[in-house]
Scaffold this active site. Structure first.
Site, short mmCIF file in Angstrom:
data_model
loop_
_atom_site.label_atom_id
_atom_site.label_comp_id
_atom_site.label_asym_id
_atom_site.label_seq_id
_atom_site.Cartn_x
_atom_site.Cartn_y
_atom_site.Cartn_z
N ARG A 161 0.84 -1.22 0.00
CA ARG A 161 0.00 0.00 0.00
C ARG A 161 0.87 1.26 0.00
O ARG A 161 0.54 2.26 0.65
CB ARG A 161 -0.96 0.03 1.20
N SER A 239 -11.49 0.02 3.02
CA SER A 239 -10.73 -0.28 4.23
C SER A 239 -10.13 1.00 4.79
O SER A 239 -9.31 1.65 4.13
CB SER A 239 -9.61 -1.28 3.91
N GLU A 332 -5.41 4.02 6.11
CA GLU A 332 -5.10 3.87 4.69
C GLU A 332 -5.68 5.04 3.92
O GLU A 332 -5.19 5.44 2.87
CB GLU A 332 -5.67 2.55 4.17
#
Length: 340
Positions: A161, A239, A332
């Protein structure tokens, strides 16, 4: 007239932009950002709005909506499919096109909202796949140097990520992403156990890409992860927290049943597992912002929330996990004008 940014995010949250520009060409995108930079005006570059939480007060500057379009594709048996895709293209439309054309590799990344220009920044991934393995080059405008710069995949610094574009925040304006995909009806080897079970194959085996896409979309819909204006479980940024990468010592301190996955020199665990076992079930919350009723990693707007409500819930979750397991979850989601 100011533009409400809630109209441009999947959270459906965010106050007004002082100025809002929709850039439909690469040159307009560059010129708008470069002009703001030259005058010292704050700029927020917005793609599909699927991974951002913006302050209720809005953004005191120029918001540039990336609305560039164009896909150039060439396919050959020896080199596979070579794609040059404008940053403003819708990601899932590109995935659908690739699967229909039997360009393999994108199928497990189906149903992810947002634009093509955002995927290399976050190194978007799902169900055992990451977009980093598909990217050939990323064309950017270097805002510090005032020049076009193209990065080969090896120069992008991709991680979990993560990418150089994320770490060097605000420096690189993504203009185009080039992909190289194998040809074939079959998708790439299935690496995620949940997906393998749903497909009825062993981990490491392959299945038709079209069936992989349909299965991924079905799984994501069950989790409220496919956008639906009538489903408040999808009024989110997907998320909210990343899966933590732990030291071996941290991983050893977790209960034996906690998930553990190899992550280079570290150990990755499941943020969803930590949240659930810290006492936050699906649907947790009594106010206008709650956990999704189907997936505890998604913080959702139940229809009349403010950004402040989502932040309060995020802090509650973060603090509860830290108190129970000694691990601090990291968002995130990109936070604009706010923090937790």
């Amino acid at each position: 007239m100011t533009e409400p940014l809630a109209n441009h995010t999947t959270f459906r949250l965010g106050g007004p932009a002082r100025r809002f520009v929709e850039a439909t060409t690469e040159q307009q995108l560059i010129d708008t950002v470069a002009d703001c930079d030259s005058r010292g005006e704050p700029v927020l570059v917005l793609g599909g709005g699927s991974n951002v939480l913006i302050a209720d007060e809005g953004f005191d500057g120029t918001v540039v909506k990336v609305a560039t379009r164009g896909v150039r594709a060439e396919a050959a048996d020896c080199s596979g499919a070579q794609l040059e895709v404008a940053a403003g293209e819708v990601w899932d439309d590109l995935v659908a096109r690739a699967v229909a054309a039997q360009w393999s590799g994108m199928e497990t990344l189906s149903g992810i909202p947002g634009s093509v220009g955002a995927v290399p920044i976050q190194n978007v991934g799902a169900y055992g796949a990451e977009v980093a393995t598909l990217i050939q080059r990323v064309r950017t405008w270097n805002r510090a140097e005032g020049a076009i710069r193209t990065f080969a995949a090896a120069e992008c610094g991709f991680g979990y990520r993560d990418s150089r574009f994320k770490r060097e925040k605000g420096r690189h304006l993504v203009l185009r992403v080039d992909f190289q995909l194998p040809l074939g009806e079959l998708g790439q080897p299935v690496r995620y156990p949940e997906l393998a079970r749903a497909l009825g194959v062993a981990v490491g085996q392959r299945a038709p890409a079209s069936r992989v896409r349909e299965t991924v979309l079905a799984i994501r819909r069950r989790k409220g992860m496919v956008l639906d204006a009538n489903d408040h479980d999808t009024w989110s940024a997907g998320s909210f927290f990343t899966n933590p990468i732990l030291t071996p010592e941290q991983a050893a301190s977790l209960p034996a049943e906690a998930p553990r996955f190899s992550a280079g020199e570290g150990v990755k665990t499941s943020a969803a597992w930590l949240i659930q076992h810290a006492g936050f079930p699906a649907g947790h919350g009594s106010g206008p912002a709650r956990l999704s009723t189907r997936h505890v990693l998604a913080l959702t707007n139940r229809g009349h929330a403010a950004t402040a409500d989502v932040l309060a819930l995020a802090r509650e979750i973060r603090d509860g996990v830290r108190e129970r397991f000694g691990i601090t979850l990291v968002p995130e989601v990109n936070l604009v004008g706010v923090s937790i």
